[in-house]
Every structure is written in structure tokens, then in C-alpha cells.
Design an enzyme around this catalytic site. Sequence first.
Site, PDB file in Angstrom:
ATOM      1  N   ARG A  94      -1.990  39.359  -5.531  1.00 56.94           N
ATOM      2  CA  ARG A  94      -1.388  39.420  -4.191  1.00 56.94           C
ATOM      3  C   ARG A  94      -0.096  40.230  -4.188  1.00 56.94           C
ATOM      4  O   ARG A  94       0.115  41.086  -3.336  1.00 56.94           O
ATOM      5  CB  ARG A  94      -1.115  38.000  -3.684  1.00 56.94           C
ATOM      6  CG  ARG A  94      -0.554  37.959  -2.270  1.00 56.94           C
ATOM      7  CD  ARG A  94      -0.156  36.562  -1.864  1.00 56.94           C
ATOM      8  NE  ARG A  94       0.378  36.538  -0.514  1.00 56.94           N
ATOM      9  CZ  ARG A  94       1.112  35.553  -0.016  1.00 56.94           C
ATOM     10  NH1 ARG A  94       1.399  34.506  -0.778  1.00 56.94           N
ATOM     11  NH2 ARG A  94       1.557  35.616   1.217  1.00 56.94           N
ATOM     12  N   HIS A 125      13.765  33.232   1.919  1.00 58.13           N
ATOM     13  CA  HIS A 125      12.615  33.286   2.825  1.00 58.13           C
ATOM     14  C   HIS A 125      12.373  31.926   3.485  1.00 58.13           C
ATOM     15  O   HIS A 125      12.251  31.825   4.713  1.00 58.13           O
ATOM     16  CB  HIS A 125      11.375  33.727   2.050  1.00 58.13           C
ATOM     17  CG  HIS A 125      10.118  33.684   2.856  1.00 58.13           C
ATOM     18  ND1 HIS A 125       9.607  34.776   3.518  1.00 58.13           N
ATOM     19  CD2 HIS A 125       9.261  32.662   3.126  1.00 58.13           C
ATOM     20  CE1 HIS A 125       8.498  34.433   4.155  1.00 58.13           C
ATOM     21  NE2 HIS A 125       8.265  33.157   3.929  1.00 58.13           N
ATOM     22  N   GLU A 126      12.307  30.883   2.692  1.00 59.58           N
ATOM     23  CA  GLU A 126      12.040  29.552   3.240  1.00 59.58           C
ATOM     24  C   GLU A 126      13.178  29.080   4.150  1.00 59.58           C
ATOM     25  O   GLU A 126      12.949  28.442   5.179  1.00 59.58           O
ATOM     26  CB  GLU A 126      11.796  28.547   2.119  1.00 59.58           C
ATOM     27  CG  GLU A 126      10.582  28.847   1.251  1.00 59.58           C
ATOM     28  CD  GLU A 126       9.291  28.960   2.044  1.00 59.58           C
ATOM     29  OE1 GLU A 126       9.159  28.282   3.089  1.00 59.58           O
ATOM     30  OE2 GLU A 126       8.409  29.743   1.635  1.00 59.58           O
ATOM     31  N   LYS A 132     -13.139  43.755  -1.254  1.00 59.30           N
ATOM     32  CA  LYS A 132     -11.966  43.956  -2.108  1.00 59.30           C
ATOM     33  C   LYS A 132     -12.037  45.313  -2.814  1.00 59.30           C
ATOM     34  O   LYS A 132     -11.033  46.029  -2.916  1.00 59.30           O
ATOM     35  CB  LYS A 132     -11.880  42.845  -3.150  1.00 59.30           C
ATOM     36  CG  LYS A 132     -11.562  41.481  -2.587  1.00 59.30           C
ATOM     37  CD  LYS A 132     -10.082  41.214  -2.518  1.00 59.30           C
ATOM     38  CE  LYS A 132      -9.514  40.871  -3.874  1.00 59.30           C
ATOM     39  NZ  LYS A 132      -8.125  40.384  -3.772  1.00 59.30           N
ATOM     40  N   HIS A 168       3.364  24.654  -3.688  1.00 58.64           N
ATOM     41  CA  HIS A 168       3.538  25.899  -2.936  1.00 58.64           C
ATOM     42  C   HIS A 168       4.729  25.775  -1.980  1.00 58.64           C
ATOM     43  O   HIS A 168       4.824  24.836  -1.197  1.00 58.64           O
ATOM     44  CB  HIS A 168       2.273  26.220  -2.144  1.00 58.64           C
ATOM     45  CG  HIS A 168       2.284  27.571  -1.518  1.00 58.64           C
ATOM     46  ND1 HIS A 168       1.844  28.690  -2.171  1.00 58.64           N
ATOM     47  CD2 HIS A 168       2.703  27.994  -0.299  1.00 58.64           C
ATOM     48  CE1 HIS A 168       1.972  29.745  -1.387  1.00 58.64           C
ATOM     49  NE2 HIS A 168       2.500  29.348  -0.246  1.00 58.64           N
ATOM     50  N   ALA A 169       5.644  26.738  -2.045  1.00 57.45           N
ATOM     51  CA  ALA A 169       6.879  26.673  -1.263  1.00 57.45           C
ATOM     52  C   ALA A 169       6.581  26.687   0.237  1.00 57.45           C
ATOM     53  O   ALA A 169       5.919  27.596   0.741  1.00 57.45           O
ATOM     54  CB  ALA A 169       7.783  27.835  -1.627  1.00 57.45           C
ATOM     55  N   HIS A 210      12.669  30.358   7.579  1.00 58.04           N
ATOM     56  CA  HIS A 210      11.824  29.466   8.383  1.00 58.04           C
ATOM     57  C   HIS A 210      12.641  28.304   8.945  1.00 58.04           C
ATOM     58  O   HIS A 210      12.533  27.954  10.125  1.00 58.04           O
ATOM     59  CB  HIS A 210      10.701  28.897   7.514  1.00 58.04           C
ATOM     60  CG  HIS A 210       9.594  29.849   7.200  1.00 58.04           C
ATOM     61  ND1 HIS A 210       8.928  30.561   8.160  1.00 58.04           N
ATOM     62  CD2 HIS A 210       9.018  30.185   6.014  1.00 58.04           C
ATOM     63  CE1 HIS A 210       7.989  31.296   7.593  1.00 58.04           C
ATOM     64  NE2 HIS A 210       8.026  31.094   6.287  1.00 58.04           N
ATOM     65  N   GLU A 231       7.057  34.372   9.626  1.00 55.04           N
ATOM     66  CA  GLU A 231       7.098  34.890   8.262  1.00 55.04           C
ATOM     67  C   GLU A 231       8.076  36.059   8.141  1.00 55.04           C
ATOM     68  O   GLU A 231       8.769  36.199   7.128  1.00 55.04           O
ATOM     69  CB  GLU A 231       5.697  35.324   7.827  1.00 55.04           C
ATOM     70  CG  GLU A 231       4.680  34.200   7.747  1.00 55.04           C
ATOM     71  CD  GLU A 231       5.053  33.137   6.725  1.00 55.04           C
ATOM     72  OE1 GLU A 231       5.738  33.466   5.744  1.00 55.04           O
ATOM     73  OE2 GLU A 231       4.673  31.981   6.930  1.00 55.04           O
ATOM     74  N   TYR A 264       0.803  37.451   7.146  1.00 53.65           N
ATOM     75  CA  TYR A 264       1.576  38.096   6.084  1.00 53.65           C
ATOM     76  C   TYR A 264       1.419  39.615   6.151  1.00 53.65           C
ATOM     77  O   TYR A 264       2.351  40.353   5.825  1.00 53.65           O
ATOM     78  CB  TYR A 264       1.138  37.571   4.721  1.00 53.65           C
ATOM     79  CG  TYR A 264       1.313  36.076   4.621  1.00 53.65           C
ATOM     80  CD1 TYR A 264       2.575  35.513   4.516  1.00 53.65           C
ATOM     81  CD2 TYR A 264       0.219  35.219   4.665  1.00 53.65           C
ATOM     82  CE1 TYR A 264       2.746  34.139   4.446  1.00 53.65           C
ATOM     83  CE2 TYR A 264       0.376  33.848   4.598  1.00 53.65           C
ATOM     84  CZ  TYR A 264       1.641  33.314   4.491  1.00 53.65           C
ATOM     85  OH  TYR A 264       1.807  31.957   4.438  1.00 53.65           O
ATOM     86  N   HIS A 300      -3.483  29.438   0.565  1.00 53.60           N
ATOM     87  CA  HIS A 300      -3.605  29.613   2.007  1.00 53.60           C
ATOM     88  C   HIS A 300      -5.035  29.411   2.485  1.00 53.60           C
ATOM     89  O   HIS A 300      -5.250  28.841   3.562  1.00 53.60           O
ATOM     90  CB  HIS A 300      -3.110  31.005   2.398  1.00 53.60           C
ATOM     91  CG  HIS A 300      -1.786  31.340   1.800  1.00 53.60           C
ATOM     92  ND1 HIS A 300      -1.659  31.749   0.481  1.00 53.60           N
ATOM     93  CD2 HIS A 300      -0.536  31.306   2.300  1.00 53.60           C
ATOM     94  CE1 HIS A 300      -0.384  31.959   0.225  1.00 53.60           C
ATOM     95  NE2 HIS A 300       0.322  31.699   1.296  1.00 53.60           N
ATOM     96  N   ARG A 354     -10.555  29.671 -11.461  1.00 47.99           N
ATOM     97  CA  ARG A 354     -11.575  29.711 -10.411  1.00 47.99           C
ATOM     98  C   ARG A 354     -12.698  28.723 -10.684  1.00 47.99           C
ATOM     99  O   ARG A 354     -13.288  28.187  -9.734  1.00 47.99           O
ATOM    100  CB  ARG A 354     -12.086  31.148 -10.256  1.00 47.99           C
ATOM    101  CG  ARG A 354     -11.073  31.998  -9.480  1.00 47.99           C
ATOM    102  CD  ARG A 354     -11.091  33.471  -9.804  1.00 47.99           C
ATOM    103  NE  ARG A 354     -10.077  34.177  -9.014  1.00 47.99           N
ATOM    104  CZ  ARG A 354      -8.766  34.174  -9.305  1.00 47.99           C
ATOM    105  NH1 ARG A 354      -8.321  33.525 -10.377  1.00 47.99           N
ATOM    106  NH2 ARG A 354      -7.904  34.805  -8.532  1.00 47.99           N
TER     107      ARG A 354
END
Length: 656
Positions: free
Chosen positions: A264, A365-366, A471, A335-336, A369, A393, A505, A495, A170
Site C-alpha cells: 500500500r 494524522h489521527e 492489480k 490499527h490506528a 481527525h 482523511e 484514501y 479496511h 493470507r
Amino acid sequence: MLWSAVLLSALAVLAGAQTNSPTNNNLADAQRFLSDYNARAQDVWNAYVVASWNYDTNLTEHNNDVLLEKSLALTEFEAAAYVNKTKFNTTGFPDDVIREFDFLGSAPQEGDTARRLQETLSAMGRIYAVGQVCDQDDPDNCRGLEPGLTEIMATSRDYEERMWVWLRWRDAVSKAIRPHYVTYVELKNQIARANGYTDYGDLWRRKYETDTFEQDMLDIWEEVKPFYLELHAYVRRKLYDVYGDKINLKGPLPEHLLGDMWGRFWTNLYGMTVPFPDKESLDVTPAMLEQNYTIMKMYEVSEQFFGSLGLLPLPATFFQRSMLQKPTDREVACHATAWDFYDGEDFRIRMCTKVDMEDLLTIHHEMGHTQYQMQYADLPLVFRDGANDAFHEAVGEVLALSAATPQHLHAIGLLDSVPDDPDADINFLLLQGLNMIATLPFSLVQDLWRWRVFAGDIPESEWNKKYWEMKAEIVGVVPPAERGEDQLDITSIYHVANDFDMIRYYARTIIEFQFQKAMCDEAGITGPLYKCDIYNSGSAGTKLANMLKLGRSQPWPDAMQEMTGQRKMLADSWKAYFQPLYVWLQEKNRQNGDEPGWDVNWRPDPSCSRRRHHQRHRRRHRLPRHPNRCHPNRKWIKRTGRKINRRNRRGVRRQP
């Protein structure tokens, strides 16, 4: 993840917001205009996507300059199309023509807004792509996110190492992005308001063509929240078993312990949380390595899955042009993502693939798409997108649902047998739940916070503070150390740094189970939904393809009805899938004496992470000997000097 359709979708929504003073009501003229737009737009969009691909797969200043040039050319082209479309009065036109006009073009931007925005987006994207963390004990040994830092956050159980990586990532990324994000919010709001929206968050929500979209998402959260609370309590107990009093059994969870860089997905916690560890492992990574799986083999296995459903084959250029593993000679974005080049022929995936089960499912998953993109490739350009972003998605994810089942893994030779006992089922459902239950509030908060920021409801001076308050309240997760306003921790994920909403998502995690139920029914598969594998079902593939072909040519409730017979996003199938796990978690938490929920005000105290540091801190500041701060799970009785461990209720003698 879908890449190119995101910008197209945003432009389409912008186009629909403005009113105009049209004069031409001739349908033939309108159709000629649309035909001309599609012929030229395909070339302009293709040039832009090629430039974006070249930059993301080779992060050089030259490629960034070319991308800026093509981005400005695209903006100019869409603005001209917008001006020309306002000359038409579409009253009385067929619905499909009206819908195409609604999504076409975007209003002209004033001054250098387009250039400033593209420069800001490029700066944020590059900071994220090249971010590194250097070892605490060896500053010359630095790692990027993929694969180095990702591997540490997936496997390490060293509290200090995880906290170091979490904090330094970060420092390298979100702290550097923060000033750019201020500019980003300003420019995105400026463009949205010029097009008739209240702010950029309003634009994002309007993409779903539902006036009650935000409330619908909050209503779904109330439905699924009890499942999350039970999972949270169970995981908290398991983290306590590993990290001891660094975990408060009545508090929120420190984010850096949750299996990845952002908390996540909790899938990497499976090894420490598996309910019945004596059962056969569901991680087929060892089997893949034993069978000499390669990256190419993984894609071939996925392609064979799609072929078994009778879906479209990949074009010959896919493997020639895709970036399927991380190059060693240049910096790239890892990132995929799945890419549509808008020429009806060129479809690619960019992914720094590893040979393991997680990436095998990500490939499915990809490829989902990519299948969607190929199915709607013949539609007018503005309809080449998912019915909504969550649909795109969900299509990728629903296919991974089948690919992850023990039934499917056995069918392709990666699992020796298909277990048939309730304990094995709970193991599988927990593995799925660590992904598809745990991620729901995470995705929800990411966009609830951004919607509030775009609306001006959160002062810039409190952006990070309010993020962590949300959060703590909704997700039950807190940072491992105090955070300041020089940081903007939400931007530490791809993202947010790259201008993608994340409510897609959240919504996809609900509707993928509606899709799964519909395809399993079509395939004639009965029994629990979590055991359904649609592999080799041509009828299920046909049902899916019929929906995919619609693209965005119809409102998403129509596409949902085509697929499921329903017109709303409903959590019924999601709840049915996880119901056995929910019942088991309730009983297990009761046995452990753990109550779901948390004290939103509790925070980890970094000074307690090493006992000697805590003792020095207490002596230096002459603090009373009150250990509740560092031992939140113990009850102290001052008069006797005895402590009671709430976990086992045994009194332990302590010297005064």
C-alpha cells in the site's frame, strides 16, 4: 483513520434513498422532531461507540455480545426514526432542515438481517485482529501483525522470509475471512437495494453526492498515472539491484517486496531507493531515540503543532481514556483510529504506537481527525462527519504534510539543518512519493474491485483471479506465488476486513494538496509547495477551522470552496508538488534504459527463488534448459551458448 463516523455516514445515505408519502408540512413540528431525535440519538450512539471501543480494546466474547446488543439497539432506533421522519413533507422547509431529514435514520431491515450482519462483521474483524504467522523454522514462535510482522515487512530484505510472511498472513486471515465475506456482500447488497440503491457500491459512491464520481476518479487517475509509471520503473530497477533476476525489468512488481504487508505504501523502500544517499538522512527516528522521545512526548509534540495554528486543545479525558500503546495483557485491534463518542466531550485515539518517525506522522494524522470531530461537535448528530469521507482523511494528512518537511523537523529540533540544494529536495520528494504517488492505484483498485463485486459483475468463483488481474493491469503488482479461489487476498487488509471503503484514501491524496496550497497561500508562504510548513500560522489555522466547523452540514463542493475557492477535486496542486521529482525520474529512467510500464502477464516463479530447487524441478520434469523463466532480464542466443545481460550489454561465456 476515522472510525465511528463511517457507520453514521452509511446510515445517513441509506436514509436519503427512500421515498415516502408524507402528510405533515408544519416546520415547527419538524424542528421539534429533529430536536428530540438529536437528544436521544446522542445517547444511543454513545452507548454503541462505547461498546465498540470496549470490544476493540479487549477482544472477548462478552464484549462482543455487548457490542451486538448495542448494535441492534442502534439499528432499531434509527429504523424508528426513519419511519417517523416519513410522516413529514419537507417541501418548502429551509435547506438545512431538508438536509438533516435526508440524512436521518435508516429503513427497517427484514428478519434477522441486522443480527447476521453484525455477527459477520465481528467475525471478520476478529479474524483480522488476532491473525498470526509462525516462524518457518520455529512453529512455536508466532507473531501478530503489530508490531512483529509489520517490522519484518518494513525491514527485511530476505526474499524468502518476506514471501513466507506474506503467504502465511493470507492463510491466517483472508482465507478464513472468505466465507464470511460472501455473506457480507449478500447482506450489504440486500440492505442497500431495500433502500433504493442498485447495490452497496452504489451506496458508497452516492455518499459523495456526485453523479459522475466514479468517472471523476478515473479521470484523475489518467492525470497522475504518468507520475506513477515513472516511479514504478525507478523502484523496479532498485529492487532489481537488491533481488536480481527475481525482478523482471519489464514486468510488474512482486507485492511482498514493497515495504509493507500489502504494497500500500512504499515508504519503507526509501533506504534502498534514496537518490542521493550521501545527503543527510530525512529519517529522524535516530534523533527521536537520542532525545529520549516517549509515546507521550510524541502526542505532546503533535498537540503543540495544532496549538500553534490556534486550533482547539484536546480535552483532559483524551489521555486518560485513549489507548496509545499496545497492552500486554489482552488481545486488541491495533490499527490506528480516531473515535468520536458523540457526547461532544469524549474523543479518543486507539493506536499501538511505536517511537519512530512514521508513527509521529501518523499521530498528526489521527489528531487531525480528532480536531475535525471537536470542531463540528455542536452540530446536529447527522452532520457530525466530514464533508465527505475523503475530507476527513485529507485533514489529517495535510497536517502531516507540514510536519514531515525538513523545515518543520528542524524547527522542533529533530533535524540539524535545513538542506538547501536540489539533490536534497529530490530525496525528500521521493520519500513523499513512495507514500503519496505509490498508494494511489492501490486504493483505486481496492474499490473498483469491490464495486464490481457488489454489482455482480465478477462471479464469486473468480473473485480472487479478477482481483489480481486488476492489480496487474492498473497497479503493476503481482503476488509472489500462484493464488487460488480458496483465498480472497483483498481481505488481508484492515479496511476491507472491517467494512471501510478505500476510495476515500485515493481522493484524499488529491485534495490534501488543494488544502495545503490554500493554507500556504493564507499563511503568505511562497516558494515550492513541498517546502511549505504552516507551523505557527494562525491565519492558516483559522482557514482550516472555518471549514472543519461545517462538518457535513453542506455539500462537499461548498466546503471545498470555503477552503480553496474551488468546487472540484483537482490534481493541479498534487502535480505541482511532485513535478521536480517527475522530471528527475524521467531522466533517471532514461539513463538506466528503463521504460515505464510492464508486461501484465508476467508472474514470479516461486521455483526460481532457490537455484537448486529450480534445477531439481527442471530435471524432474525433463524440461529444456531454457533459463528465461528464471532470468527474465537476460537474452539467450542458443547457437553460441552466449548470453547477453540487458543491463550492461556484456556477453558472458557459458558452458553448453
